[in-house]
Design a protein around this motif. Structure first.
Motif, PDB file in Angstrom:
ATOM      1  N   GLU A 216       2.259   1.744  -3.462  1.00 56.65           N
ATOM      2  CA  GLU A 216       1.240   2.259  -4.379  1.00 56.65           C
ATOM      3  C   GLU A 216       0.948   3.738  -4.119  1.00 56.65           C
ATOM      4  O   GLU A 216       0.784   4.523  -5.050  1.00 56.65           O
ATOM      5  N   GLU A 217       0.886   4.113  -2.826  1.00 50.34           N
ATOM      6  CA  GLU A 217       0.645   5.526  -2.499  1.00 50.34           C
ATOM      7  C   GLU A 217       1.821   6.400  -2.917  1.00 50.34           C
ATOM      8  O   GLU A 217       1.628   7.543  -3.350  1.00 50.34           O
TER       9      GLU A 217
ATOM     10  N   LYS B 181       0.827  -1.207   0.000  1.00 49.29           N
ATOM     11  CA  LYS B 181       0.000   0.000   0.000  1.00 49.29           C
ATOM     12  C   LYS B 181       0.860   1.256   0.000  1.00 49.29           C
ATOM     13  O   LYS B 181       0.566   2.231  -0.710  1.00 49.29           O
ATOM     14  N   LEU B 182       1.948   1.228   0.792  1.00 48.34           N
ATOM     15  CA  LEU B 182       2.852   2.380   0.834  1.00 48.34           C
ATOM     16  C   LEU B 182       3.504   2.619  -0.524  1.00 48.34           C
ATOM     17  O   LEU B 182       3.665   3.766  -0.957  1.00 48.34           O
TER      18      LEU B 182
ATOM     19  N   LYS C 270       3.673   5.862  -5.480  1.00 44.14           N
ATOM     20  CA  LYS C 270       3.551   6.045  -6.930  1.00 44.14           C
ATOM     21  C   LYS C 270       2.508   7.111  -7.255  1.00 44.14           C
ATOM     22  O   LYS C 270       2.691   7.926  -8.159  1.00 44.14           O
ATOM     23  N   LEU C 271       1.382   7.080  -6.500  1.00 40.91           N
ATOM     24  CA  LEU C 271       0.303   8.019  -6.782  1.00 40.91           C
ATOM     25  C   LEU C 271       0.627   9.440  -6.333  1.00 40.91           C
ATOM     26  O   LEU C 271       0.388  10.403  -7.050  1.00 40.91           O
ATOM     27  N   TYR C 272       1.166   9.542  -5.107  1.00 39.85           N
ATOM     28  CA  TYR C 272       1.331  10.863  -4.500  1.00 39.85           C
ATOM     29  C   TYR C 272       2.784  11.335  -4.451  1.00 39.85           C
ATOM     30  O   TYR C 272       3.074  12.366  -3.845  1.00 39.85           O
TER      31      TYR C 272
ATOM     32  N   ARG D  50      -7.488  13.072  -3.457  1.00 36.77           N
ATOM     33  CA  ARG D  50      -7.044  13.705  -2.209  1.00 36.77           C
ATOM     34  C   ARG D  50      -6.851  15.194  -2.450  1.00 36.77           C
ATOM     35  O   ARG D  50      -6.196  15.592  -3.408  1.00 36.77           O
TER      36      ARG D  50
ATOM     37  N   HIS E  59      -5.634  12.562  -7.322  1.00 35.40           N
ATOM     38  CA  HIS E  59      -6.160  11.203  -7.140  1.00 35.40           C
ATOM     39  C   HIS E  59      -7.170  11.146  -5.983  1.00 35.40           C
ATOM     40  O   HIS E  59      -7.122  10.261  -5.130  1.00 35.40           O
TER      41      HIS E  59
ATOM     42  N   GLN F 136       3.344  14.845  -5.596  1.00 33.71           N
ATOM     43  CA  GLN F 136       2.530  15.846  -4.903  1.00 33.71           C
ATOM     44  C   GLN F 136       3.240  17.193  -4.772  1.00 33.71           C
ATOM     45  O   GLN F 136       2.677  18.240  -5.095  1.00 33.71           O
TER      46      GLN F 136
END
Length: 203
Positions: free
Chosen positions: A83-84, A80-81, A86-88, A190, A188, A91
């Protein structure tokens, strides 16, 4: 005959010997049954050792299952970390680009619309170039999951909007956004930057 000549003493002895054999066999069976009913001290020790080993096996099995569950939880959290990340991970970079988008928006808004005509080809070209750049940067934002928030007329949401002021506005429902001072953005799903807004209140 042979049967008649056999002495009663011999018959009695044979019968006694047979009975004695039966009694001996019964005594042996009884002795074996007693041994089965009352296990020896060695058997008791073996039974106790077996029970201890079974308890130890159960304990080790439980620990192994808990260790597997903990390892799976760690794996899922790590995934999960990742994947996050990659997404954020972009930021901070996105926040810096928002300032560029804000400047482009202010630049296009500042150009007088009545001056954009063929008689002013340089101003017209400059304006059209700014608009195209603004459209393109919004396409890039959308491609990377960055969406613009311009919530005029929407219900005020404290997770997406920041109220600069509250004022009564004729014809608008209290609690809705009447004015957007600065657009917001979500990455995404947020909120990256809340929209700065004015909210309608009761008169």
């Amino acid at each position: 005959s042979l049967c008649l000549r056999t002495s009663p003493r011999l018959l009695c002895a044979a019968t006694q010997q047979k009975n004695t054999g039966q009694n001996l066999e019964e005594d042996q069976n009884q002795s074996q049954n007693e041994q089965k009913v009352e296990p020896s001290s060695a058997e008791k020790l073996l039974a106790e050792e077996k029970a201890k080993l079974e308890d130890q096996l159960k304990e080790v099995t439980d620990k192994y299952k808990r260790a597997l569950a903990d390892a799976e939880n760690v794996r899922q959290r790590s995934q999960k970390l990742v994947e996050e990340a990659k997404l954020y991970g972009i930021q901070s970079f996105c926040k810096d680009l928002l300032e560029v988008a804000d400047i482009l928006e202010k630049a296009t808004e500042s150009v007088p619309k009545e001056e954009i005509k063929d008689e002013n080809p340089h101003l017209k070209s400059l304006y059209e170039g700014l608009v195209m750049t603004e459209v393109q940067i919004q396409k890039v934002f959308k491609k990377h999951g960055l969406l613009r928030l311009n919530p005029v007329g929407a219900k005020f949401d404290p997770y997406e909007h920041e109220a600069l002021f509250h004022a009564p506005v004729d014809g608008q429902e209290p609690g809705t956004v009447a004015l957007v001072s600065k657009v917001g953005y979500k990455l995404h799903g947020r909120t990256l930057r809340p929209a700065l807004v004015g909210v309608v209140k009761d008169a």
